[in-house]
Design a protein around this motif. Structure first.
Motif, PDB file in Angstrom:
ATOM      1  N   UNK A  84      44.206  -6.628  -7.082  1.00 37.62           N
ATOM      2  CA  UNK A  84      43.097  -7.097  -7.905  1.00 37.62           C
ATOM      3  C   UNK A  84      42.244  -5.926  -8.391  1.00 37.62           C
ATOM      4  N   UNK A  85      41.970  -4.988  -7.499  1.00 38.06           N
ATOM      5  CA  UNK A  85      41.176  -3.810  -7.884  1.00 38.06           C
ATOM      6  C   UNK A  85      41.404  -2.681  -6.890  1.00 38.06           C
ATOM      7  N   UNK A  86      41.795  -1.522  -7.396  1.00 34.10           N
ATOM      8  CA  UNK A  86      42.099  -0.387  -6.535  1.00 34.10           C
ATOM      9  C   UNK A  86      40.890   0.123  -5.771  1.00 34.10           C
ATOM     10  N   UNK A  87      39.733   0.218  -6.432  1.00 31.25           N
ATOM     11  CA  UNK A  87      38.542   0.727  -5.751  1.00 31.25           C
ATOM     12  C   UNK A  87      38.128  -0.179  -4.607  1.00 31.25           C
ATOM     13  N   UNK A  88      38.182  -1.497  -4.838  1.00 33.32           N
ATOM     14  CA  UNK A  88      37.831  -2.435  -3.774  1.00 33.32           C
ATOM     15  C   UNK A  88      38.814  -2.314  -2.613  1.00 33.32           C
ATOM     16  N   UNK A  89      40.105  -2.139  -2.929  1.00 34.35           N
ATOM     17  CA  UNK A  89      41.091  -1.955  -1.874  1.00 34.35           C
ATOM     18  C   UNK A  89      40.848  -0.692  -1.083  1.00 34.35           C
ATOM     19  N   UNK A  90      40.492   0.382  -1.771  1.00 36.10           N
ATOM     20  CA  UNK A  90      40.223   1.669  -1.115  1.00 36.10           C
ATOM     21  C   UNK A  90      39.048   1.540  -0.150  1.00 36.10           C
ATOM     22  N   UNK A  91      37.963   0.914  -0.603  1.00 43.12           N
ATOM     23  CA  UNK A  91      36.792   0.735   0.258  1.00 43.12           C
ATOM     24  C   UNK A  91      37.130  -0.165   1.441  1.00 43.12           C
ATOM     25  N   UNK A  92      37.823  -1.270   1.172  1.00 44.36           N
ATOM     26  CA  UNK A  92      38.193  -2.182   2.253  1.00 44.36           C
ATOM     27  C   UNK A  92      39.135  -1.528   3.254  1.00 44.36           C
ATOM     28  N   UNK A  93      39.935  -0.569   2.795  1.00 44.58           N
ATOM     29  CA  UNK A  93      40.907   0.071   3.694  1.00 44.58           C
ATOM     30  C   UNK A  93      40.236   0.763   4.874  1.00 44.58           C
ATOM     31  N   UNK A  94      38.978   1.149   4.699  1.00 45.66           N
ATOM     32  CA  UNK A  94      38.284   1.839   5.779  1.00 45.66           C
ATOM     33  C   UNK A  94      37.822   0.868   6.870  1.00 45.66           C
ATOM     34  N   UNK A  95      38.153  -0.419   6.696  1.00 43.66           N
ATOM     35  CA  UNK A  95      38.021  -1.319   7.828  1.00 43.66           C
ATOM     36  C   UNK A  95      38.916  -0.912   8.979  1.00 43.66           C
ATOM     37  N   UNK A  96      39.915  -0.086   8.694  1.00 45.70           N
ATOM     38  CA  UNK A  96      40.807   0.427   9.744  1.00 45.70           C
ATOM     39  C   UNK A  96      40.195   1.558  10.542  1.00 45.70           C
ATOM     40  N   UNK A  97      39.124   2.158  10.058  1.00 46.73           N
ATOM     41  CA  UNK A  97      38.628   3.397  10.660  1.00 46.73           C
ATOM     42  C   UNK A  97      37.999   3.192  12.027  1.00 46.73           C
ATOM     43  N   UNK A  98      37.771   1.946  12.413  1.00 46.15           N
ATOM     44  CA  UNK A  98      37.236   1.716  13.754  1.00 46.15           C
ATOM     45  C   UNK A  98      38.247   2.055  14.836  1.00 46.15           C
ATOM     46  N   UNK A  99      39.517   2.263  14.444  1.00 45.54           N
ATOM     47  CA  UNK A  99      40.477   2.739  15.452  1.00 45.54           C
ATOM     48  C   UNK A  99      40.054   4.114  15.967  1.00 45.54           C
ATOM     49  N   UNK A 100      39.414   4.919  15.114  1.00 45.91           N
ATOM     50  CA  UNK A 100      38.924   6.218  15.569  1.00 45.91           C
ATOM     51  C   UNK A 100      37.846   6.040  16.638  1.00 45.91           C
ATOM     52  N   UNK A 101      36.950   5.075  16.390  1.00 43.40           N
ATOM     53  CA  UNK A 101      35.805   4.906  17.270  1.00 43.40           C
ATOM     54  C   UNK A 101      36.180   4.370  18.641  1.00 43.40           C
ATOM     55  N   UNK A 102      37.434   3.961  18.797  1.00 43.99           N
ATOM     56  CA  UNK A 102      37.920   3.546  20.117  1.00 43.99           C
ATOM     57  C   UNK A 102      37.987   4.722  21.086  1.00 43.99           C
ATOM     58  N   UNK A 103      37.803   5.950  20.582  1.00 43.62           N
ATOM     59  CA  UNK A 103      37.741   7.121  21.458  1.00 43.62           C
ATOM     60  C   UNK A 103      36.329   7.357  22.002  1.00 43.62           C
ATOM     61  N   UNK A 104      35.342   6.596  21.528  1.00 46.18           N
ATOM     62  CA  UNK A 104      33.993   6.704  22.077  1.00 46.18           C
ATOM     63  C   UNK A 104      33.960   6.123  23.490  1.00 46.18           C
TER      64      UNK A 104
END
Length: 387
Positions: A84-104
């Motif tokens: 539907x929209x590349x920019x929206x997909x790009x922003x939504x993709x960072x919903x995955x970034x909480x995998x990094x925060x699992x190291x906290x």
């Protein structure tokens, strides 16, 4: 089963449940994608729609109320948004970034998710900046680039130099919005709506417990956090290119019956047009199949309790770089099929071309990844940082 998980399961099966929160989010994106490009970011009320659809709890640990979705399920959600929209997909993709925060530390994560699992994280990790050690933490200052989605973030991460106790590896310091200034300087030709601005921090003190090594050992014992984190970060971006390519190819297929300005045969009546469409369809589906096949293989390993091998992590990186490259090539071919009409601002083709061109430019997805993958396949040392 919750509505959010219904949407994820349906996405994994290639369909969407009628009336779901995810469907509503797609409708909002379709109506407002021109606004994202004009404003240079996805507004916060649209981020709230993504939250309602489960995008920002998809990588939150189950022990903190999240969904911790298998990677393929999340990737399919991002693929569909990106159609539907590349920019929206790009922003939504960072919903995955909480995998990094699992190291906290777990105590920190409990505080992070105290108000619920739907947390939006945006990071400007480079260039890595030096810090001043203070009792119990770090005094952080500097400027960082490419913080995609920062206008809608609940928490931020910035890259700082690690100490001997981290083996010299860079750390990410987690900050609250009031500690961060967003410098709006995202002036680009593609992915205009991602709002990937600079972040500036002026002497904020970050406790040690709010720092982590990106890709470091997780403190959460759930399968998602055993999946290779840096390759996953490449995957969520590569799949944006896939969605854009699917939209571009579908557009030229639908345009096969249009009447030519010059009175020439309709596109679908021309062998060259049909051949290009057929080749592009095969290329895109082949790259997509390899991408998801590799994802499922690695997930099966970690879900069984085993660590992913270096070869598997390399395969994820290879499949991602190849998907980004192939997606751009498909969009470029589709754009050329669009003829002179494709250059108009009113045509979606010029937006598809601009957005797809950004994806393989990302450091995680450039052609150098083929070199790293080839090295692993042949049993020689890949370039530093590849694994």
């Amino acid at each position: 089963m919750t509505q959010t998980l219904d949407a994820a399961a349906a996405a994994a099966a290639g369909r969407s449940p009628s009336g779901s929160a995810f469907d509503r989010a797609l409708d909002v994106v379709a109506r407002r994608r021109a606004e994202f490009e004009e404003r240079g970011h996805v507004p916060r009320d649209v981020i709230e729609e993504f939250k309602a659809a489960g995008i920002y709890r998809a990588s939150t640990p189950r022990q903190f109320g999240g969904d911790a979705l298998p990677p393929a399920a999340f990737l399919r959600l991002i693929e569909r948004i990106s159609v539907v929209d590349g920019s929206a997909g790009w922003v939504a993709s960072f919903g995955s970034s909480l995998v990094y925060l699992a190291a906290l530390p777990l105590r920190t994560q409990a505080e992070l998710y105290a108000d619920g699992p739907d947390v939006v994280f945006a990071g400007g990790l480079f260039p890595v900046q030096p810090t001043e050690r203070v009792p119990g933490g770090h005094r952080v200052g500097g400027r960082w680039k490419f913080a995609s989605g920062c206008k809608g973030a609940d928490v931020f991460g910035v890259g700082i130099k690690g100490g001997q106790d981290q083996g010299g590896r860079p750390l990410t310091a987690v900050l609250r919005p009031e500690q961060v200034e967003i410098v709006e300087n995202w002036d680009v030709i593609g992915m205009r709506g991602t709002g990937s601005h600079d972040l500036v921090v002026d002497g904020a003190v970050v406790p040690e417990g709010w720092t982590f090594v990106r890709g470091g050992e997780p403190t959460v014992d759930e399968p998602l956090y055993r999946y290779p984190t840096v390759p996953y970060a490449a995957q969520v971006l590569a799949v944006v290119g896939l969605g854009v390519a699917r939209a571009a190819l579908d557009h030229v297929i639908a345009q096969g019956g249009r009447v030519s300005y010059t009175g020439a045969p309709k596109p679908a009546e021309r062998a060259t047009y049909r051949i290009t469409v057929g080749q592009a369809e095969a290329q895109l589906r082949s790259a997509r199949a390899y991408f998801y096949e590799t994802t499922e293989e690695v997930w099966a390993t970690v879900a069984a309790g085993d660590p992913a091998s270096p070869g598997q992590a390399s395969s994820l990186r290879l499949a991602s770089a190849h998907l980004a490259k192939t997606s751009f090539e498909v969009v470029r071919a589709a754009y050329q099929l669009g003829g002179i009409a494709a250059i108009a601002d009113g045509s979606p083709m010029q937006r598809y071309l601009r957005d797809a061109s950004v994806v393989p430019q990302h450091a995680f997805l450039q052609e150098g990844m083929y070199d790293g993958a080839g090295a692993v396949l042949m049993g020689v040392q890949p370039f530093p940082g590849y694994l």
